[in-house]
Each structure stands twice: as structure tokens, then as C-alpha cells.
Scaffold this active site. Structure first.
Site, short mmCIF file in Angstrom:
data_model
loop_
_atom_site.label_atom_id
_atom_site.label_comp_id
_atom_site.label_asym_id
_atom_site.label_seq_id
_atom_site.Cartn_x
_atom_site.Cartn_y
_atom_site.Cartn_z
N TYR A 123 -1.32 6.36 -5.96
CA TYR A 123 -0.76 5.64 -6.93
C TYR A 123 0.26 5.92 -7.02
O TYR A 123 1.71 5.34 -7.21
CB TYR A 123 -1.23 5.08 -8.04
CG TYR A 123 0.38 4.59 -9.21
CD1 TYR A 123 -0.67 3.27 -9.51
CD2 TYR A 123 1.04 4.79 -9.86
CE1 TYR A 123 -0.07 1.94 -10.19
CE2 TYR A 123 1.79 3.43 -10.81
CZ TYR A 123 1.08 2.53 -10.65
OH TYR A 123 1.67 2.20 -11.62
N ASP A 203 -16.51 1.52 -8.98
CA ASP A 203 -17.03 0.77 -8.92
C ASP A 203 -18.44 -0.07 -9.61
O ASP A 203 -18.32 -1.12 -10.57
CB ASP A 203 -17.52 -0.26 -7.28
CG ASP A 203 -18.39 0.94 -6.71
OD1 ASP A 203 -18.17 2.22 -7.55
OD2 ASP A 203 -18.73 0.66 -5.89
#
Length: 332
Positions: A123, A203
Site C-alpha cells: 500500500y 482469502d
């Protein structure tokens, strides 16, 4: 008297910031606001998106309240939010996600917190073009940053009487980077046996959040996963317009709305100020104005509970000011 840096932002930012300031003033909190601009406005005026005066103000006051600021997609200047966090080393991002009364939601009792490392990982936007058509992005994970965000998460859990922390990772594939983040988490967990410490692959965590979000209490994430997961969590209770955000470091703290600047409705006076208001409530707790924070929060929850005054995003017709007035009315 508290001195607090105010960054109204752009788009709907000035409208929701004005409403929130009015509510705080009505609660009787003695604040002297120092207003500063950032983003495109600052670039046009000062030649930089984060003016030196703004950073100096936050460093001096130790506290800031920030509305949304537009970040161009795929071009233009880099994120002001990222720049602000880096410049002031605001390493911990805190996003409580709690369902509000009378807001349609699949999870009407949801109450969890995302704690996100705020300074590194993908990020951070460390990327460059190696040759035409080939771009490299760097994912940096350090022991220092991983340890301090883990310490922050456990200390927050103790202070808020939270019982469980789930570290979110992809260490099965990124064994070195996410592996380091995970090892630091479990190392800090050893000093806090009273807090349940588990980990989950990102996930699977995303799927579990959709299927059984009530199993989570605090989610501890590295930067990119935290950005995605916190938005997913916001979606479970009605969207980004309802959830607060805080960026906290040793040099200070900036409390912000995590939604976008919504230029399509800017200037129409119909934006919902709840996200920034809830961020301001976090801010009031941070500066030890707990009675005022509780007073505002109770009034806001009562307005939602009654359901008579609603902004358009939650099925009503109230303007930003009408919604603020309703909350102020509940405090009197």
C-alpha cells in the site's frame, strides 16, 4: 481549551466537517480549530498537497480531524492520506465497525475492530517502471513495524475489554514478508495470554467475514489487507458512510472519514456526516473528553433508533444540517 487541526477536505468534506464541528460545539467541548487545506487545493496554492503549515499544525496540536480528500486514480498526485501517515508516522489505523440501529444490515449486532499497520507493505506505493511495459512494486515488511502494530492491537484489546485478535495474512505464499508479520504477532501474543490470538489466511478471512462475521473481535492486518478488509467490514453494516477511522502514532493522531469525497453530490447539502462524526467521537475519547463523546454518541444512536431523520443514503430525505440538528436536539 483544546487546539485541534481541522482539514475539511474537498467534495462533501467541508459540508460534513461543518456539521460535525457544530455538533461538537453544541456538546460544550472547548476547542479552538486550526483549519488547513490539503490535496488539490493545497497543490494549487502552495505547490504541494501537504503544506508544511499543515504538518506543523498537527505536530504542535497532536490531534487532527480530517474530511475526505480526492485521490486521482491512475494519474496525478499520490494519496494525501498515505502522505500524511508517512510524514507523521501514524503507524496504527483503527477502524471500529459497529452496526447502527435501524439501518438495514445482514449483521445487526456486528461489533468488531480492524487494526491496520499503516506505514509499509504494498500500500505504500513504492513502484517503478523497469522497462516499458514492466512495472515493479515493492512490498516492504519490517520487524519494527510489525512488532509495534501487534503491541498496539493487544494494548487496545485490553483497554476496550476485547477478548480475541485474529491476525490476517498470506504467509502460506509470501513466507518471508507475511511470515515475519505473523511471527511478530505470535511473539507479542505470548505476553498476553488473557487475549485469544489466532491467525487466518486473508482469502479465508474474507469469506468468513461474509459468512460468519460474529466470530471476529479484532482483526490485525498489514497495510494492504487492512485497507481491503476494513471496507468489506463496512459493507456488512451499511457502507463507508457510517464507519469511523483513526490514524495514531507517537507524534499525534488524525481522525478521519474513510469514505470518498463524493464529488457527484458535493455542494448539495445531502451528505451523511455519520462517518466523520463517529471519527470525532473517537477523537474526543482520545483527548479525554469522554463525557462529551458519550453524550454525542448517545444522541446519534437515538436519532438512528427513532429513524425519523435520515439522510438519503439510508433511505431518508434529511439534509446534512437537518441530521446534525436532530443530533443536537437530542443532546439538549
Amino acid at each position: 481549551m483544546h487546539r485541534i487541526t481541522l482539514i475539511p477536505g474537498d467534495g462533501i468534506g467541508p459540508e460534513v466537517a461543518s456539521a460535525v464541528v457544530r455538533i461538537i460545539d453544541a456538546a460544550g467541548v472547548p476547542i479552538e480549530w486550526e483549519e488547513h487545506i490539503a490535496g488539490q487545493q493545497a497543490l494549487d496554492k502552495f505547490g504541494k498537497t501537504l503544506p508544511d503549515e499543515l504538518l506543523a499544525s498537527i505536530e504542535k496540536n497532536k490531534v487532527g480531524l480530517k474530511g475526505p480528500i480526492t485521490t486521482p486514480v491512475g494519474k496525478g498526485f499520490t494519496s494525501v492520506n498515505v502522505g500524511l501517515r508517512k510524514a507523521l508516522d501514524l503507524y496504527a489505523n483503527l477502524r471500529p465497525v459497529r452496526a447502527l440501529p435501524n439501518v438495514p444490515s445482514r449483521n445487526p449486532t456486528l461489533n468488531l475492530v480492524v487494526v491496520r499497520e499503516n506505514t509499509e507493505s504494498l500500500y505504500s506505493g513504492l513502484e517503478h517502471e523497469i522497462i516499458p511495459g514492466v512495472v515493479e512494486s515493492l512490498k516492504i515488511i519490517t520487524e519494527k513495524a510489525s512488532m509495534r502494530i501487534a503491541h498496539f492491537a493487544f494494548e487496545y484489546a485490553l483497554s476496550e475489554n476485547r477478548k480475541k485478535i485474529t491476525a490476517v495474512h498470506k504467509a502460506n505464499i509470501m513466507k518471508l514478508s507475511d511470515g515475519l508479520f505473523l511471527r511478530c504477532f505470535h511473539k507479542v501474543a505470548e505476553d498476553h495470554p488473557e487475549i485469544e490470538a489466532v491467525d487466518m489466511i486473508v482469502d479465508n478471512a474474507s469469506m468468513q467475514l461474509v459468512m460468519r462475521p460474529e466470530q471476529f473481535d479484532i482483526l490485525l492486518c498489514e497495510n494492504l489487507y487492512g485497507d481491503i478488509v476494513s471496507d468489506l467490514c463496512a459493507g456488512l453494516i451499511g457502507g463507508l458512510g457510517l464507519v469511523p477511522g483513526a490514524n495514531i502514532g507517537e507524534k499525534g493522531a488524525v481522525f478521519e472519514a474513510v469514505h470518498g469525497s463524493a464529488p457527484d453530490i458535493a455542494g448539495k447539502g445531502i451528505a451523511n456526516p455519520t462517518a466523520l462524526l463517529q471519527s470525532a467521537i473517537l477523537m474526543l475519547h482520545h483527548i479525554e473528553e469522554r463525557a462529551a463523546a458519550d453524550k454525542i454518541e448517545t444522541a446519534m444512536l437515538n436519532v438512528y433508533r427513532e429513524g425519523r431523520v435520515r439522510t438519503r443514503d439510508i433511505g431518508g430525505t434529511a439534509t446534512t444540517d437537518e441530521f446534525a440538528d436532530a443530533i443536537i436536539g437530542k443532546m439538549n
